[in-house]
Design an enzyme around this catalytic site. Structure first.
Site, PDB file in Angstrom:
ATOM      1  N   TYR A  64     -17.643 -37.860  52.451  1.00 26.45           N
ATOM      2  CA  TYR A  64     -18.233 -36.804  53.282  1.00 26.45           C
ATOM      3  C   TYR A  64     -17.194 -36.124  54.166  1.00 26.45           C
ATOM      4  O   TYR A  64     -17.530 -35.462  55.141  1.00 26.45           O
ATOM      5  CB  TYR A  64     -19.346 -37.385  54.160  1.00 26.45           C
ATOM      6  N   SER A  65     -15.922 -36.298  53.824  1.00 23.36           N
ATOM      7  CA  SER A  65     -14.864 -35.820  54.699  1.00 23.36           C
ATOM      8  C   SER A  65     -14.702 -34.301  54.622  1.00 23.36           C
ATOM      9  O   SER A  65     -14.280 -33.753  53.603  1.00 23.36           O
ATOM     10  CB  SER A  65     -13.554 -36.505  54.307  1.00 23.36           C
ATOM     11  N   ASN A  66     -15.023 -33.634  55.722  1.00 19.50           N
ATOM     12  CA  ASN A  66     -14.805 -32.190  55.788  1.00 19.50           C
ATOM     13  C   ASN A  66     -13.314 -31.881  55.745  1.00 19.50           C
ATOM     14  O   ASN A  66     -12.900 -30.812  55.305  1.00 19.50           O
ATOM     15  CB  ASN A  66     -15.403 -31.613  57.075  1.00 19.50           C
ATOM     16  N   HIS A  67     -12.521 -32.841  56.186  1.00 15.32           N
ATOM     17  CA  HIS A  67     -11.066 -32.692  56.134  1.00 15.32           C
ATOM     18  C   HIS A  67     -10.592 -32.541  54.686  1.00 15.32           C
ATOM     19  O   HIS A  67      -9.693 -31.744  54.401  1.00 15.32           O
ATOM     20  CB  HIS A  67     -10.412 -33.908  56.796  1.00 15.32           C
TER      21      HIS A  67
END
Ligand code: PLP
Length: 293
Positions: A64-67
């Site tokens: 789920y990493s937006n990064h």
């Protein structure tokens, strides 16, 4: 090049029945893919990668990493190849969630590793091995937090922001963004972080980067942990979006906003407090159940 992307950021004052004012700084509007704080975190890292002659970048993240999504898009935009090391070997054979799909569409090669392996990501042995396997890649740490990211996040606050507000709120993941805000804040201001994760380890993480004391992080609104949600949270998101026409996502910004509204209802802030909320974006990862349609 990054500065061309950052169009003028807008401020939106919420109409609330409360003795305080809340203004949202809409970093989510910077760009559909490199939104919010990630833009500021990546800016100087890509600049450095280019100056050092790299043509490829590598970074880490959870599903789920937006990064991960932001780095993939930034790499694509600036002509870098990219590799994302993703936590969770079991995800290899599953359909990609919107965040990982966004990353792959931007050309990022996704490599899934076991949770156990992933835990080693900060050990020097693991990093050495990685650098040997990817000698041509500029390595950006998990969540993108390093001193260059913090330097970039200091630029989130303008001189007006330092002058016009008493409290600055943001969502916290690795702590890079809040550290930049703390470093840039004025002495009269308090920086209040709403953690997306359970536990108080973030306090000592942030203390490694700053000696200032005008800040606090709470995990009281993390909903049990990272990427965990509750029907109450999703319901809050829907109501908030309908009322204020500001989209949120369930991993970070909804938890922060939920927490802030709860603290306001409890009269946590002195009457007259001027609160600035940093909307850090991440909207590509919105929960489908939170759609308004
Ligand atoms: C990554 C992210 C954060 C957390 O930023 P950190 O610098 O890791 O603390 C907050 N909000 C959103 C929307 C994010 O994508």
């Amino acid at each position: 090049m990054f500065d061309r992307i950052a169009q003028s950021v807008t401020y939106q004052k919420l109409s609330l029945d409360a003795p305080v004012t809340v203004t949202v700084k809409r970093l989510d509007q910077i760009h559909p893919q490199i939104s919010g704080n990630k833009f500021f975190k990546l800016k100087y890292n890509f600049q450095q990668a280019r100056q050092q002659g790299f043509k490829k970048v590598l970074t880490f993240g959870g599903a789920y990493s937006n990064h991960i999504a932001a780095t993939a898009y930034a790499a694509h935009l600036f002509g870098f190849a990219s590799v994302g090391i993703i936590r969770g070997e079991e995800l290899k054979d599953k359909a990609l969630n919107p965040t990982l799909a966004t990353a792959q569409q931007s050309g990022m090669q996704l490599h899934f590793i076991s949770r156990q392996q992933y835990r080693e990501k900060t050990s020097s042995e693991f990093l050495e091995q990685l650098q040997q396997s990817y000698p041509e890649h500029y390595i950006i740490p998990e969540g993108g937090t390093n001193s260059l990211a913090i330097q970039g996040c200091k630029e989130i606050l303008t001189a007006e922001d330092r002058h016009n507000y008493d409290v600055i709120c943001c969502a916290v993941g690795t702590g890079g963004t809040i550290t930049g805000l703390i470093e840039a804040s004025a002495a009269h201001q308090t920086v209040l972080g709403f953690s997306a994760l359970k536990g108080d380890f973030l306090k000592s993480d942030v203390e490694q980067w700053t000696t200032k004391k005008n800040w606090k992080i709470t995990d009281a609104y993390c909903c049990g942990g990272y990427a965990k949600t509750s029907s109450e949270l999703l319901q809050f998101m829907q109501c908030f979006e309908a009322e204020h026409h500001i989209p949120l996502e369930q991993v970070y910004t909804a938890k922060m906003t939920y927490g802030l509204m709860d603290l306001i209802a409890q009269n946590h802030f002195p009457a007259g407090s001027r609160i600035l909320v940093i909307h850090t974006g991440g909207l590509q990862g919105r929960h489908p159940d939170a759609d308004l349609s």
